[in-house]
Design a protein around this motif. Structure first.
Motif, PDB file in Angstrom:
ATOM      1  N   PHE A  87     -41.398  30.703   4.833  1.00  0.00           N
ATOM      2  CA  PHE A  87     -41.130  31.788   5.790  1.00  0.00           C
ATOM      3  C   PHE A  87     -42.436  32.442   6.247  1.00  0.00           C
ATOM      4  O   PHE A  87     -42.625  32.712   7.435  1.00  0.00           O
ATOM      5  N   LEU A  88     -43.337  32.712   5.308  1.00  0.00           N
ATOM      6  CA  LEU A  88     -44.598  33.372   5.673  1.00  0.00           C
ATOM      7  C   LEU A  88     -45.457  32.470   6.570  1.00  0.00           C
ATOM      8  O   LEU A  88     -46.058  32.953   7.539  1.00  0.00           O
ATOM      9  N   ALA A  89     -45.501  31.190   6.265  1.00  0.00           N
ATOM     10  CA  ALA A  89     -46.317  30.269   7.066  1.00  0.00           C
ATOM     11  C   ALA A  89     -45.784  30.183   8.503  1.00  0.00           C
ATOM     12  O   ALA A  89     -46.554  30.301   9.460  1.00  0.00           O
ATOM     13  N   GLU A  90     -44.492  29.997   8.659  1.00  0.00           N
ATOM     14  CA  GLU A  90     -43.933  29.891  10.010  1.00  0.00           C
ATOM     15  C   GLU A  90     -43.896  31.238  10.707  1.00  0.00           C
ATOM     16  O   GLU A  90     -44.169  31.345  11.903  1.00  0.00           O
ATOM     17  N   GLY A  91     -43.565  32.307   9.952  1.00  0.00           N
ATOM     18  CA  GLY A  91     -43.507  33.642  10.539  1.00  0.00           C
ATOM     19  C   GLY A  91     -44.849  34.109  11.074  1.00  0.00           C
ATOM     20  O   GLY A  91     -44.899  34.877  12.045  1.00  0.00           O
ATOM     21  N   SER A  92     -45.945  33.653  10.468  1.00  0.00           N
ATOM     22  CA  SER A  92     -47.275  34.081  10.930  1.00  0.00           C
ATOM     23  C   SER A  92     -47.519  33.649  12.381  1.00  0.00           C
ATOM     24  O   SER A  92     -48.302  34.285  13.088  1.00  0.00           O
ATOM     25  N   ARG A  93     -46.859  32.607  12.838  1.00  0.00           N
ATOM     26  CA  ARG A  93     -46.978  32.169  14.243  1.00  0.00           C
ATOM     27  C   ARG A  93     -46.384  33.199  15.201  1.00  0.00           C
ATOM     28  O   ARG A  93     -46.637  33.165  16.399  1.00  0.00           O
ATOM     29  N   TYR A  94     -45.557  34.115  14.656  1.00  0.00           N
ATOM     30  CA  TYR A  94     -44.889  35.141  15.477  1.00  0.00           C
ATOM     31  C   TYR A  94     -45.282  36.550  15.012  1.00  0.00           C
ATOM     32  O   TYR A  94     -44.528  37.491  15.202  1.00  0.00           O
ATOM     33  N   ASP A  95     -46.448  36.662  14.395  1.00  0.00           N
ATOM     34  CA  ASP A  95     -46.959  37.938  13.889  1.00  0.00           C
ATOM     35  C   ASP A  95     -46.039  38.579  12.862  1.00  0.00           C
ATOM     36  O   ASP A  95     -45.974  39.800  12.749  1.00  0.00           O
ATOM     37  N   LEU A  96     -45.319  37.776  12.101  1.00  0.00           N
ATOM     38  CA  LEU A  96     -44.485  38.279  11.020  1.00  0.00           C
ATOM     39  C   LEU A  96     -45.225  38.068   9.708  1.00  0.00           C
ATOM     40  O   LEU A  96     -45.832  37.020   9.491  1.00  0.00           O
ATOM     41  N   ARG A 129     -21.424  20.350   7.811  1.00  0.00           N
ATOM     42  CA  ARG A 129     -22.192  21.176   8.727  1.00  0.00           C
ATOM     43  C   ARG A 129     -21.728  22.617   8.703  1.00  0.00           C
ATOM     44  O   ARG A 129     -20.602  22.910   8.332  1.00  0.00           O
ATOM     45  N   VAL A 130     -22.617  23.459   9.160  1.00  0.00           N
ATOM     46  CA  VAL A 130     -22.294  24.833   9.488  1.00  0.00           C
ATOM     47  C   VAL A 130     -22.927  25.075  10.856  1.00  0.00           C
ATOM     48  O   VAL A 130     -23.990  24.528  11.157  1.00  0.00           O
ATOM     49  N   ALA A 131     -22.256  25.832  11.695  1.00  0.00           N
ATOM     50  CA  ALA A 131     -22.790  26.122  13.024  1.00  0.00           C
ATOM     51  C   ALA A 131     -22.598  27.595  13.328  1.00  0.00           C
ATOM     52  O   ALA A 131     -21.591  28.195  12.950  1.00  0.00           O
ATOM     53  N   PHE A 132     -23.586  28.171  13.975  1.00  0.00           N
ATOM     54  CA  PHE A 132     -23.422  29.544  14.442  1.00  0.00           C
ATOM     55  C   PHE A 132     -23.800  29.638  15.904  1.00  0.00           C
ATOM     56  O   PHE A 132     -24.597  28.860  16.412  1.00  0.00           O
ATOM     57  N   ARG A 133     -23.205  30.628  16.565  1.00  0.00           N
ATOM     58  CA  ARG A 133     -23.473  30.904  17.974  1.00  0.00           C
ATOM     59  C   ARG A 133     -24.351  32.144  18.046  1.00  0.00           C
ATOM     60  O   ARG A 133     -24.027  33.183  17.463  1.00  0.00           O
ATOM     61  N   ALA A 134     -25.474  32.028  18.727  1.00  0.00           N
ATOM     62  CA  ALA A 134     -26.365  33.171  18.894  1.00  0.00           C
ATOM     63  C   ALA A 134     -25.716  34.169  19.847  1.00  0.00           C
ATOM     64  O   ALA A 134     -25.299  33.800  20.939  1.00  0.00           O
ATOM     65  N   GLU A 135     -25.635  35.421  19.430  1.00  0.00           N
ATOM     66  CA  GLU A 135     -25.068  36.473  20.280  1.00  0.00           C
ATOM     67  C   GLU A 135     -26.143  37.132  21.137  1.00  0.00           C
ATOM     68  O   GLU A 135     -25.843  37.884  22.055  1.00  0.00           O
ATOM     69  N   LYS A 136     -27.399  36.892  20.789  1.00  0.00           N
ATOM     70  CA  LYS A 136     -28.545  37.311  21.592  1.00  0.00           C
ATOM     71  C   LYS A 136     -29.646  36.306  21.314  1.00  0.00           C
ATOM     72  O   LYS A 136     -29.525  35.497  20.388  1.00  0.00           O
ATOM     73  N   ASP A 137     -30.702  36.333  22.092  1.00  0.00           N
ATOM     74  CA  ASP A 137     -31.795  35.387  21.859  1.00  0.00           C
ATOM     75  C   ASP A 137     -32.401  35.656  20.487  1.00  0.00           C
ATOM     76  O   ASP A 137     -32.735  36.796  20.166  1.00  0.00           O
ATOM     77  N   LEU A 138     -32.528  34.589  19.702  1.00  0.00           N
ATOM     78  CA  LEU A 138     -32.951  34.738  18.313  1.00  0.00           C
ATOM     79  C   LEU A 138     -34.203  33.929  17.995  1.00  0.00           C
ATOM     80  O   LEU A 138     -34.385  32.827  18.511  1.00  0.00           O
ATOM     81  N   LEU A 139     -35.020  34.479  17.136  1.00  0.00           N
ATOM     82  CA  LEU A 139     -36.054  33.721  16.446  1.00  0.00           C
ATOM     83  C   LEU A 139     -35.445  33.364  15.090  1.00  0.00           C
ATOM     84  O   LEU A 139     -35.021  34.255  14.350  1.00  0.00           O
ATOM     85  N   VAL A 140     -35.358  32.085  14.790  1.00  0.00           N
ATOM     86  CA  VAL A 140     -34.718  31.611  13.566  1.00  0.00           C
ATOM     87  C   VAL A 140     -35.765  30.910  12.709  1.00  0.00           C
ATOM     88  O   VAL A 140     -36.393  29.949  13.156  1.00  0.00           O
ATOM     89  N   LEU A 141     -35.968  31.409  11.495  1.00  0.00           N
ATOM     90  CA  LEU A 141     -36.853  30.743  10.540  1.00  0.00           C
ATOM     91  C   LEU A 141     -35.982  30.060   9.498  1.00  0.00           C
ATOM     92  O   LEU A 141     -35.092  30.697   8.920  1.00  0.00           O
ATOM     93  N   VAL A 142     -36.224  28.782   9.259  1.00  0.00           N
ATOM     94  CA  VAL A 142     -35.456  28.026   8.277  1.00  0.00           C
ATOM     95  C   VAL A 142     -36.418  27.351   7.317  1.00  0.00           C
ATOM     96  O   VAL A 142     -37.400  26.733   7.733  1.00  0.00           O
TER      97      VAL A 142
END
Length: 191
Positions: free
Chosen positions: A105-114, A149-162
């Motif tokens: 999470f920290l490695a990928e989040g750093s690309r988005y200033d997280l 599978r599991v699926a979700f619908r974004a209710e607003k534009d999302l940044l998703v870290l997995v």
């Protein structure tokens, strides 16, 4: 990035007995201070598990996403993400050099200033954390299977870290992490 009303799902197609675990954080793509909230999600639905129909709520109580398909009984959002620190406490100091979801999470989040202050409680797709009658939690063998599978619908534009959980010290990944596939569909297909 998942644009509303895009969908995201994660089947495993390697034919293993169980699914890999996908630790997941959600952020409002336009304002990452608004992020997934376990307490808000559980309080609004009055249930400890994430299932089809669960609205994944933000720290403002707003819908971020809705689970629209779920091919296992329940998904976890209480167990949290593994970290080097928690691994050394649970499994011994020799695990300090092993990779963990929090690092991913920290490695990928750093690309988005997280950074570390942005790492909050998360979803654990396909992880089995039963809540016992006495309130105790356990991380036990998975209840999923290959191709589910599991699926979700974004209710607003999302940044998703997995984070495809690299945990190999407990049974959540059958002690052998394998690839996890994620699919994001075009929101124009759902209009």
């Amino acid at each position: 990035m998942v644009r509303a009303p895009g969908r995201r799902s994660g089947p495993d197609h390697r034919g293993r007995r169980r699914q890999p675990i996908g630790d997941c954080l959600l952020f409002n793509a336009d304002d990452t201070d608004e992020r997934y909230s376990v307490p808000d999600t559980l309080a609004w639905q009055g249930n400890a598990y994430v299932r089809t129909g669960t609205v994944l709520r933000s720290t403002l109580g707003e819908p971020l996403a809705t689970v629209v398909a779920n091919e296992v009984d329940r998904q976890d959002t209480i167990g949290g993400a593994c970290s080097k620190e928690s691994n050394t406490l649970r499994y011994g100091h020799h695990t300090l050099t092993e990779h963990a979801c929090r690092d991913n999470f920290l490695a990928e989040g750093s690309r988005y200033d997280l950074g570390a202050r942005d790492m909050v409680s998360n979803l654990n797709w396909f992880m089995n954390v039963p809540v016992e009658a006495d309130g105790a939690l356990g991380i036990v063998d998975g209840i999923s299977g290959p191709g589910r599978r599991v699926a979700f619908r974004a209710e607003k534009d999302l940044l998703v870290l997995v984070s495809n959980c690299p945990q190999m010290n407990n049974p959540c990944n059958e002690f052998n992490p394998t690839p996890l596939r994620m699919i994001v569909t075009d929101p124009e297909e759902h209009r």
